[in-house]
Design a protein around this motif. Structure first.
Motif, PDB file in Angstrom:
ATOM      1  N   VAL A 270     -66.629  11.232   0.710  1.00 46.67           N
ATOM      2  CA  VAL A 270     -67.536  12.202   0.076  1.00 46.67           C
ATOM      3  C   VAL A 270     -67.965  11.712  -1.303  1.00 46.67           C
ATOM      4  O   VAL A 270     -69.142  11.809  -1.675  1.00 46.67           O
ATOM      5  CB  VAL A 270     -66.867  13.596  -0.003  1.00 46.67           C
ATOM      6  N   LEU A 271     -67.029  11.165  -2.083  1.00 47.81           N
ATOM      7  CA  LEU A 271     -67.392  10.658  -3.410  1.00 47.81           C
ATOM      8  C   LEU A 271     -68.359   9.479  -3.319  1.00 47.81           C
ATOM      9  O   LEU A 271     -69.368   9.435  -4.045  1.00 47.81           O
ATOM     10  CB  LEU A 271     -66.134  10.247  -4.173  1.00 47.81           C
ATOM     11  N   VAL A 272     -68.073   8.541  -2.434  1.00 48.55           N
ATOM     12  CA  VAL A 272     -68.964   7.373  -2.301  1.00 48.55           C
ATOM     13  C   VAL A 272     -70.329   7.811  -1.806  1.00 48.55           C
ATOM     14  O   VAL A 272     -71.359   7.354  -2.314  1.00 48.55           O
ATOM     15  CB  VAL A 272     -68.328   6.319  -1.361  1.00 48.55           C
TER      16      VAL A 272
ATOM     17  N   ASN B 165     -57.229  11.584   1.914  1.00 47.44           N
ATOM     18  CA  ASN B 165     -57.744  10.639   0.925  1.00 47.44           C
ATOM     19  C   ASN B 165     -58.990   9.931   1.437  1.00 47.44           C
ATOM     20  O   ASN B 165     -59.920   9.668   0.666  1.00 47.44           O
ATOM     21  CB  ASN B 165     -56.665   9.628   0.548  1.00 47.44           C
ATOM     22  N   GLY B 166     -59.033   9.613   2.728  1.00 47.16           N
ATOM     23  CA  GLY B 166     -60.225   8.980   3.295  1.00 47.16           C
ATOM     24  C   GLY B 166     -61.443   9.876   3.203  1.00 47.16           C
ATOM     25  O   GLY B 166     -62.545   9.419   2.862  1.00 47.16           O
TER      26      GLY B 166
ATOM     27  N   TYR C 123     -26.840  22.775   4.228  1.00 48.21           N
ATOM     28  CA  TYR C 123     -27.691  23.316   5.282  1.00 48.21           C
ATOM     29  C   TYR C 123     -29.169  23.068   4.964  1.00 48.21           C
ATOM     30  O   TYR C 123     -29.942  22.677   5.843  1.00 48.21           O
ATOM     31  CB  TYR C 123     -27.439  24.808   5.463  1.00 48.21           C
ATOM     32  N   LYS C 124     -29.577  23.304   3.721  1.00 48.80           N
ATOM     33  CA  LYS C 124     -30.977  23.085   3.341  1.00 48.80           C
ATOM     34  C   LYS C 124     -31.370  21.625   3.498  1.00 48.80           C
ATOM     35  O   LYS C 124     -32.453  21.310   3.987  1.00 48.80           O
ATOM     36  CB  LYS C 124     -31.211  23.540   1.900  1.00 48.80           C
ATOM     37  N   ARG C 125     -30.474  20.735   3.086  1.00 44.66           N
ATOM     38  CA  ARG C 125     -30.770  19.301   3.212  1.00 44.66           C
ATOM     39  C   ARG C 125     -30.915  18.908   4.673  1.00 44.66           C
ATOM     40  O   ARG C 125     -31.851  18.203   5.063  1.00 44.66           O
ATOM     41  CB  ARG C 125     -29.671  18.484   2.551  1.00 44.66           C
ATOM     42  N   ARG C 126     -30.005  19.382   5.511  1.00 43.10           N
ATOM     43  CA  ARG C 126     -30.063  19.028   6.931  1.00 43.10           C
ATOM     44  C   ARG C 126     -31.269  19.648   7.619  1.00 43.10           C
ATOM     45  O   ARG C 126     -31.880  19.032   8.491  1.00 43.10           O
ATOM     46  CB  ARG C 126     -28.776  19.465   7.628  1.00 43.10           C
ATOM     47  N   ALA C 127     -31.621  20.855   7.225  1.00 38.80           N
ATOM     48  CA  ALA C 127     -32.801  21.491   7.808  1.00 38.80           C
ATOM     49  C   ALA C 127     -34.071  20.747   7.407  1.00 38.80           C
ATOM     50  O   ALA C 127     -34.977  20.560   8.221  1.00 38.80           O
ATOM     51  CB  ALA C 127     -32.889  22.950   7.365  1.00 38.80           C
ATOM     52  N   LYS C 128     -34.115  20.310   6.163  1.00 39.10           N
ATOM     53  CA  LYS C 128     -35.280  19.550   5.696  1.00 39.10           C
ATOM     54  C   LYS C 128     -35.402  18.226   6.441  1.00 39.10           C
ATOM     55  O   LYS C 128     -36.494  17.810   6.829  1.00 39.10           O
ATOM     56  CB  LYS C 128     -35.155  19.297   4.197  1.00 39.10           C
ATOM     57  N   LEU C 129     -34.273  17.562   6.672  1.00 39.00           N
ATOM     58  CA  LEU C 129     -34.294  16.311   7.425  1.00 39.00           C
ATOM     59  C   LEU C 129     -34.686  16.542   8.880  1.00 39.00           C
ATOM     60  O   LEU C 129     -35.403  15.734   9.480  1.00 39.00           O
ATOM     61  CB  LEU C 129     -32.922  15.635   7.363  1.00 39.00           C
ATOM     62  N   ALA C 130     -34.229  17.636   9.451  1.00 34.09           N
ATOM     63  CA  ALA C 130     -34.531  17.913  10.855  1.00 34.09           C
ATOM     64  C   ALA C 130     -36.015  18.212  11.065  1.00 34.09           C
ATOM     65  O   ALA C 130     -36.572  17.877  12.109  1.00 34.09           O
ATOM     66  CB  ALA C 130     -33.694  19.090  11.351  1.00 34.09           C
ATOM     67  N   TRP C 131     -36.651  18.845  10.084  1.00 34.72           N
ATOM     68  CA  TRP C 131     -38.053  19.215  10.228  1.00 34.72           C
ATOM     69  C   TRP C 131     -39.003  18.211   9.580  1.00 34.72           C
ATOM     70  O   TRP C 131     -40.214  18.443   9.568  1.00 34.72           O
ATOM     71  CB  TRP C 131     -38.296  20.605   9.648  1.00 34.72           C
ATOM     72  N   ALA C 132     -38.474  17.137   9.043  1.00 37.17           N
ATOM     73  CA  ALA C 132     -39.336  16.136   8.392  1.00 37.17           C
ATOM     74  C   ALA C 132     -40.148  15.399   9.451  1.00 37.17           C
ATOM     75  O   ALA C 132     -39.626  15.005  10.487  1.00 37.17           O
ATOM     76  CB  ALA C 132     -38.495  15.155   7.598  1.00 37.17           C
ATOM     77  N   ARG C 133     -41.410  15.217   9.184  1.00 35.00           N
ATOM     78  CA  ARG C 133     -42.294  14.458  10.070  1.00 35.00           C
ATOM     79  C   ARG C 133     -43.026  13.430   9.215  1.00 35.00           C
ATOM     80  O   ARG C 133     -44.185  13.628   8.836  1.00 35.00           O
ATOM     81  CB  ARG C 133     -43.292  15.384  10.759  1.00 35.00           C
ATOM     82  N   PRO C 134     -42.366  12.300   8.894  1.00 38.46           N
ATOM     83  CA  PRO C 134     -42.968  11.358   7.958  1.00 38.46           C
ATOM     84  C   PRO C 134     -44.258  10.728   8.472  1.00 38.46           C
ATOM     85  O   PRO C 134     -45.200  10.531   7.696  1.00 38.46           O
ATOM     86  CB  PRO C 134     -41.880  10.306   7.755  1.00 38.46           C
ATOM     87  N   ARG C 135     -44.350  10.438   9.763  1.00 44.43           N
ATOM     88  CA  ARG C 135     -45.583   9.828  10.280  1.00 44.43           C
ATOM     89  C   ARG C 135     -46.737  10.813  10.217  1.00 44.43           C
ATOM     90  O   ARG C 135     -47.870  10.442   9.884  1.00 44.43           O
ATOM     91  CB  ARG C 135     -45.364   9.342  11.710  1.00 44.43           C
ATOM     92  N   TRP C 136     -46.462  12.078  10.559  1.00 44.87           N
ATOM     93  CA  TRP C 136     -47.505  13.102  10.500  1.00 44.87           C
ATOM     94  C   TRP C 136     -47.966  13.309   9.062  1.00 44.87           C
ATOM     95  O   TRP C 136     -49.166  13.385   8.791  1.00 44.87           O
ATOM     96  CB  TRP C 136     -46.975  14.394  11.100  1.00 44.87           C
ATOM     97  N   THR C 137     -47.018  13.404   8.124  1.00 47.21           N
ATOM     98  CA  THR C 137     -47.359  13.605   6.723  1.00 47.21           C
ATOM     99  C   THR C 137     -48.183  12.444   6.194  1.00 47.21           C
ATOM    100  O   THR C 137     -49.184  12.639   5.491  1.00 47.21           O
ATOM    101  CB  THR C 137     -46.078  13.768   5.887  1.00 47.21           C
ATOM    102  N   LYS C 138     -47.788  11.228   6.541  1.00 45.80           N
ATOM    103  CA  LYS C 138     -48.525  10.046   6.096  1.00 45.80           C
ATOM    104  C   LYS C 138     -49.940  10.054   6.671  1.00 45.80           C
ATOM    105  O   LYS C 138     -50.910   9.754   5.967  1.00 45.80           O
ATOM    106  CB  LYS C 138     -47.780   8.789   6.527  1.00 45.80           C
ATOM    107  N   GLY C 139     -50.074  10.417   7.943  1.00 46.11           N
ATOM    108  CA  GLY C 139     -51.394  10.463   8.563  1.00 46.11           C
ATOM    109  C   GLY C 139     -52.296  11.502   7.920  1.00 46.11           C
ATOM    110  O   GLY C 139     -53.480  11.256   7.691  1.00 46.11           O
TER     111      GLY C 139
END
Length: 107
Positions: free
Chosen positions: A76-78, A70-71, A48-64
């Motif tokens: 700010v550092l530069v 990081n940008g 159930y935990k694995r399936r719930a994690k897959l159902a709520w995963a948003r890889p494009r949002w997380t990557k963005g």
């Protein structure tokens, strides 16, 4: 085809009946944990935990979000190293800042 649509639209909507449902579930959910072994309970919880994690995963949002974070950090550092006026003569980045100003002047 049009007659079928009209006929279906004219029919009165019937309330859902679990007894006459043609798509019956294979297993009863939620299962009765009182009758299960600890091992079987753990397997169900893990599945159930694995399936719930897959159902709520948003890889494009997380990557963005990671790219944006990081940008912003890099910007700010530069900016702090090369362009920010620290108000002092002896900053730790004085050599780097002077080198970047000289490169801008040559261009």
């Amino acid at each position: 085809m049009l007659r079928t649509l009209v006929r279906r639209a004219a029919e009165a909507p019937r309330p859902f009946n679990f007894a006459s449902n043609p798509y019956k579930a294979k297993k009863i959910w939620p299962p009765n944990f009182d009758n299960m072994s600890q091992k079987h309970q753990f397997r169900l919880e893990r599945r159930y935990k694995r399936r719930a994690k897959l159902a709520w995963a948003r890889p494009r949002w997380t990557k963005g979000v990671k790219l944006a974070q990081n940008g912003i950090i890099i910007f700010v550092l530069v900016y702090g190293v090369l362009f920010m006026d620290w108000g002092r003569e002896d900053t730790p980045f004085k050599g780097v800042s002077d080198a970047s100003e000289q490169m801008e002047g040559k261009s």
